[in-house]
Design a protein around this motif. Structure first.
Motif, PDB file in Angstrom:
ATOM      1  N   LEU A  86       4.284   5.738   8.237  1.00 46.42           N
ATOM      2  CA  LEU A  86       3.358   4.655   7.933  1.00 46.42           C
ATOM      3  C   LEU A  86       3.807   3.402   8.697  1.00 46.42           C
ATOM      4  O   LEU A  86       4.732   2.696   8.273  1.00 46.42           O
ATOM      5  N   SER A  87       3.160   3.149   9.817  1.00 45.89           N
ATOM      6  CA  SER A  87       3.582   2.064  10.710  1.00 45.89           C
ATOM      7  C   SER A  87       3.272   0.678  10.163  1.00 45.89           C
ATOM      8  O   SER A  87       3.782  -0.315  10.692  1.00 45.89           O
ATOM      9  N   ASP A  88       2.454   0.586   9.116  1.00 46.49           N
ATOM     10  CA  ASP A  88       2.075  -0.722   8.558  1.00 46.49           C
ATOM     11  C   ASP A  88       2.484  -0.859   7.094  1.00 46.49           C
ATOM     12  O   ASP A  88       1.841  -1.552   6.314  1.00 46.49           O
ATOM     13  N   PHE A  89       3.570  -0.177   6.709  1.00 48.14           N
ATOM     14  CA  PHE A  89       4.014  -0.209   5.310  1.00 48.14           C
ATOM     15  C   PHE A  89       5.519  -0.413   5.236  1.00 48.14           C
ATOM     16  O   PHE A  89       6.286   0.234   5.955  1.00 48.14           O
ATOM     17  N   THR A  90       5.922  -1.316   4.357  1.00 51.04           N
ATOM     18  CA  THR A  90       7.339  -1.515   4.055  1.00 51.04           C
ATOM     19  C   THR A  90       7.598  -1.027   2.642  1.00 51.04           C
ATOM     20  O   THR A  90       6.924  -1.457   1.699  1.00 51.04           O
ATOM     21  N   SER A  91       8.544  -0.139   2.501  1.00 49.96           N
ATOM     22  CA  SER A  91       8.781   0.504   1.212  1.00 49.96           C
ATOM     23  C   SER A  91       9.229  -0.498   0.151  1.00 49.96           C
ATOM     24  O   SER A  91       9.836  -1.521   0.451  1.00 49.96           O
ATOM     25  N   PHE A  92       8.912  -0.161  -1.103  1.00 46.10           N
ATOM     26  CA  PHE A  92       9.388  -0.947  -2.239  1.00 46.10           C
ATOM     27  C   PHE A  92      10.903  -0.766  -2.386  1.00 46.10           C
ATOM     28  O   PHE A  92      11.454   0.261  -1.983  1.00 46.10           O
ATOM     29  N   PRO A  93      11.584  -1.734  -2.997  1.00 44.68           N
ATOM     30  CA  PRO A  93      12.990  -1.511  -3.357  1.00 44.68           C
ATOM     31  C   PRO A  93      13.119  -0.274  -4.243  1.00 44.68           C
ATOM     32  O   PRO A  93      12.208   0.054  -5.010  1.00 44.68           O
ATOM     33  N   GLU A  94      14.235   0.409  -4.139  1.00 51.17           N
ATOM     34  CA  GLU A  94      14.407   1.696  -4.819  1.00 51.17           C
ATOM     35  C   GLU A  94      14.174   1.596  -6.331  1.00 51.17           C
ATOM     36  O   GLU A  94      13.514   2.452  -6.920  1.00 51.17           O
ATOM     37  N   ALA A  95      14.708   0.569  -6.962  1.00 45.85           N
ATOM     38  CA  ALA A  95      14.548   0.440  -8.421  1.00 45.85           C
ATOM     39  C   ALA A  95      13.087   0.230  -8.793  1.00 45.85           C
ATOM     40  O   ALA A  95      12.579   0.827  -9.758  1.00 45.85           O
ATOM     41  N   MET A  96      12.399  -0.620  -8.009  1.00 41.50           N
ATOM     42  CA  MET A  96      10.984  -0.869  -8.277  1.00 41.50           C
ATOM     43  C   MET A  96      10.162   0.398  -8.056  1.00 41.50           C
ATOM     44  O   MET A  96       9.263   0.723  -8.850  1.00 41.50           O
ATOM     45  N   LEU A  97      10.460   1.138  -6.982  1.00 39.23           N
ATOM     46  CA  LEU A  97       9.732   2.370  -6.692  1.00 39.23           C
ATOM     47  C   LEU A  97       9.909   3.385  -7.818  1.00 39.23           C
ATOM     48  O   LEU A  97       8.968   4.067  -8.218  1.00 39.23           O
ATOM     49  N   ALA A  98      11.126   3.464  -8.368  1.00 38.89           N
ATOM     50  CA  ALA A  98      11.380   4.389  -9.475  1.00 38.89           C
ATOM     51  C   ALA A  98      10.538   4.020 -10.694  1.00 38.89           C
ATOM     52  O   ALA A  98       9.981   4.896 -11.379  1.00 38.89           O
ATOM     53  N   ASP A  99      10.407   2.726 -10.971  1.00 43.16           N
ATOM     54  CA  ASP A  99       9.588   2.275 -12.107  1.00 43.16           C
ATOM     55  C   ASP A  99       8.110   2.587 -11.861  1.00 43.16           C
ATOM     56  O   ASP A  99       7.386   2.985 -12.786  1.00 43.16           O
ATOM     57  N   ILE A 100       7.654   2.374 -10.632  1.00 43.52           N
ATOM     58  CA  ILE A 100       6.251   2.645 -10.300  1.00 43.52           C
ATOM     59  C   ILE A 100       5.934   4.128 -10.489  1.00 43.52           C
ATOM     60  O   ILE A 100       4.926   4.496 -11.111  1.00 43.52           O
ATOM     61  N   ILE A 101       6.820   4.979  -9.994  1.00 43.40           N
ATOM     62  CA  ILE A 101       6.609   6.427 -10.131  1.00 43.40           C
ATOM     63  C   ILE A 101       6.583   6.816 -11.609  1.00 43.40           C
ATOM     64  O   ILE A 101       5.730   7.607 -12.055  1.00 43.40           O
TER      65      ILE A 101
END
Length: 578
Positions: free
Chosen positions: A104-119
């Motif tokens: 994904l050339s136009d996406f910056t990943s969420f911080p790991e802790a935030m991504l875990a909460d989102i999932i």
């Protein structure tokens, strides 16, 4: 199959015994590296797309995979034969890959802790929605936290070009293993880990992302996955869906929207899934009549929850594509009861919305010629209660439903009723006659639901209409003919119908001659009624369109009433004479 050696970046050809390979899913930029560019490595390395090739090979080697396939440089696009083979094989190539890298050339990943909460939030919500599928039941409302998280995900991941492109749909579904990387090639999750988020962002069923076979998902529902996607070329909107429906067909760049029509034709030929007709015209399309086929996947936006009903009443019916349209047997029905509100005829699509499982979706039809039908009010979602499906009358002869869009279709449908002949009755007769016993000849020329003998722009026509009395071997027949510019008609009891009118193959001129020889043909008696027929000018138009026609009105009175009136008139005349 042409693969890139991840160590040397050279191409190697494989016909059999294809080694394990990684495949890249991405969106094309303005400076991609092509097959011919790779012959000059110095020239290729100066292009922006070269970095993408190197990073793909680097990540593949890190995972112990020596080969990679990338659509920008592994296909000779100057060869129409190779391009056609590649597009028809692409779903299989992605499915057979050891792993797919989504960049994904136009996406910056969420911080790991935030991504875990989102999932965790999306995973917790998913079973609530699945368990609540039923009749008019909705899942619990989203909390403020849910809404805030979804808004954040939609603005970041949901706005990526990769999410909205047509080709990336199959690239997400086909591979068993998919890893996602952001603009810096930072890994942030697999398809399995992100399934609930991807399902919400893309509209694709979470179960499909977890491996459920595509052939268990209705065609209309699969089409809805592409409803918000786009492609650079119009034809590619059809070609990118070939693998989703397990279809192969030749590529004809330059055919425009016809490509999507051809795709639908191939799907119809290869399946018995009527949900392909469950689309709805977009809001700015107010045409009253359309063909059965959609213009684009965007018209399937409302089909995301289509499922099969708990029973299948029409699995014995058949349909096929012909030069006259979709030929059906036993599928088109005359509406009865509550379903009569949705149109003259309907084609039940054997699918329901998962939230309204008692309502079978259907297409409303209008007859416009001998056995010919067009889709009516295509901007509405129509439903038929399951009980009325069983009580509705099937048409015994084959029907042909217009398939392709035709700018003249509305005019054709309305013109088919100019100088048509409609049969009308006084209200009290319906209690004495069996409406389900109505027959007409020739059946293909009659709009049986509305008792209209269609003109179909013919100067000469004739027809016979019959209705049987309840619980009696009795009834009436109405014969009408337009041959030499005049309209002739007659009403007869069943046992008084002239034998000459029962012959096969009568021409309108022959029927006219038979009726002319009959001195009394406007009145008859049966089942305790005296029936009289006369003609009235009629307008069958709608919404400002005038369609002149003729109404043959049948007035029916019980014999004892009519005899009583005659006796009263006779007594009055006697008193006058006295």
């Amino acid at each position: 199959m042409r693969l890139i050696n991840c160590q040397s970046l050279d191409f190697e050809e494989f016909v059999q015994d294809v080694p394990a390979y990684a495949v890249l899913s991405h969106t094309w930029g303005k400076d991609e590296v092509t097959l011919s560019d790779m012959s000059n490595r110095d020239k290729a390395s100066k292009k922006d797309g070269y970095r993408k090739i190197k990073d793909t090979c680097r990540v593949a080697l890190d995972q112990g995979i020596r080969y990679a396939w990338i659509d920008t440089c592994c296909i000779d696009k100057s060869s129409s034969a190779e391009l056609s083979e590649a597009i028809n094989s692409m779903f299989a190539w992605y499915r057979q890959a050891a792993i797919c890298f989504v960049f994904l050339s136009d996406f910056t990943s969420f911080p790991e802790a935030m991504l875990a909460d989102i999932i965790a939030l999306f995973d917790a919500r998913e079973p609530l929605e699945e368990q609540q599928e039923g009749f008019y039941k909705d899942p619990p409302p989203l909390t403020g936290q849910d809404l805030a998280i979804r808004n954040k995900v939609n603005k970041s991941l949901g706005s990526c070009r990769w999410i909205s492109r047509g080709w990336t749909l199959q690239e997400l579904i086909a591979p068993k293993r998919v890893n996602f990387y952001d603009r810096d090639w930072k890994y942030f999750g697999s398809k399995a880990q992100l399934a609930s988020i991807l399902a919400w962002v893309t509209g694709i069923d979470s179960s499909v992302l977890k491996g459920k076979p595509l052939d268990e998902i209705l065609v209309g529902r699969r089409m809805s996955w592409a409803s918000n996607r786009t492609t650079t070329r119009v034809e590619d909107m059809a070609y990118c869906l070939l693998g989703i429906f397990d279809i192969n067909m030749p590529l004809l760049y330059g055919e425009g929207r016809k490509a999507f029509t051809r795709l639908q034709e191939e799907i119809i030929r290869s399946s018995h899934d009527l949900s392909i007709f469950a689309w709805k015209a977009e809001g700015n399309d107010l045409r009253r009549f359309r063909g059965l086929m959609a213009n684009s996947p965007s018209e399937f936006k409302g089909c995301q929850r289509l499922v099969k009903p708990s029973f299948e009443w029409n699995n014995g019916g058949e349909y096929s594509i012909t030069s006259r349209g979709l030929r059906t047997e036993g599928l088109v029905r005359i509406a009865r009861g509550e379903s009569a509100e949705v149109g003259s005829y309907f084609l039940s699509l054997n699918c329901v919305d998962a939230r309204q499982t008692k309502l079978i979706l259907s297409v409303s039809l209008r007859q416009y010629g001998p056995g010919l039908f067009a889709r009516r009010k295509p901007w509405q979602r129509l439903t038929v209660f399951d009980l009325n499906v069983f009580s509705s009358a099937k048409l015994s002869q084959p029907q042909y439903i217009c398939c392709k869009d035709n700018p003249e279709l509305e005019k054709i449908v309305m013109d088919s009723r100019i100088d048509a002949i409609q049969i009308g009755f006084s209200v009290d007769i319906f209690d004495k006659f069996d409406l389900d016993s109505i027959t007409a000849f020739p059946q293909a020329d009659w709009d049986l639901k509305n008792s209209i003998l269609l003109s179909f722009q013919r100067p000469q026509l004739w027809g016979m209409w019959k209705i049987k009395a309840k619980d009696k071997n009795d009834g009436i027949s109405i014969v009408c003919v337009r041959s030499s510019g005049w309209l002739l008609y007659g009403i007869f009891a069943w046992d008084k119908l002239p034998p000459a009118l029962t012959q096969n193959g009568l021409l309108p001129s022959e029927v006219e001659n038979i009726l002319k020889r009959l001195p009394d043909r406007t009145s008859t008696a049966c089942s305790g009624f005296q029936h009289t027929i006369h003609d009235i000018h009629l307008d069958l138009g709608e919404a400002g369109i005038k369609v002149p026609a003729t109404l043959l009105q049948v007035s029916s009175t019980e014999k004892d009433r009519s005899q009583g009136r005659e006796r009263t008139k006779f007594i009055k005349r006697l008193f006058k004479k006295a």
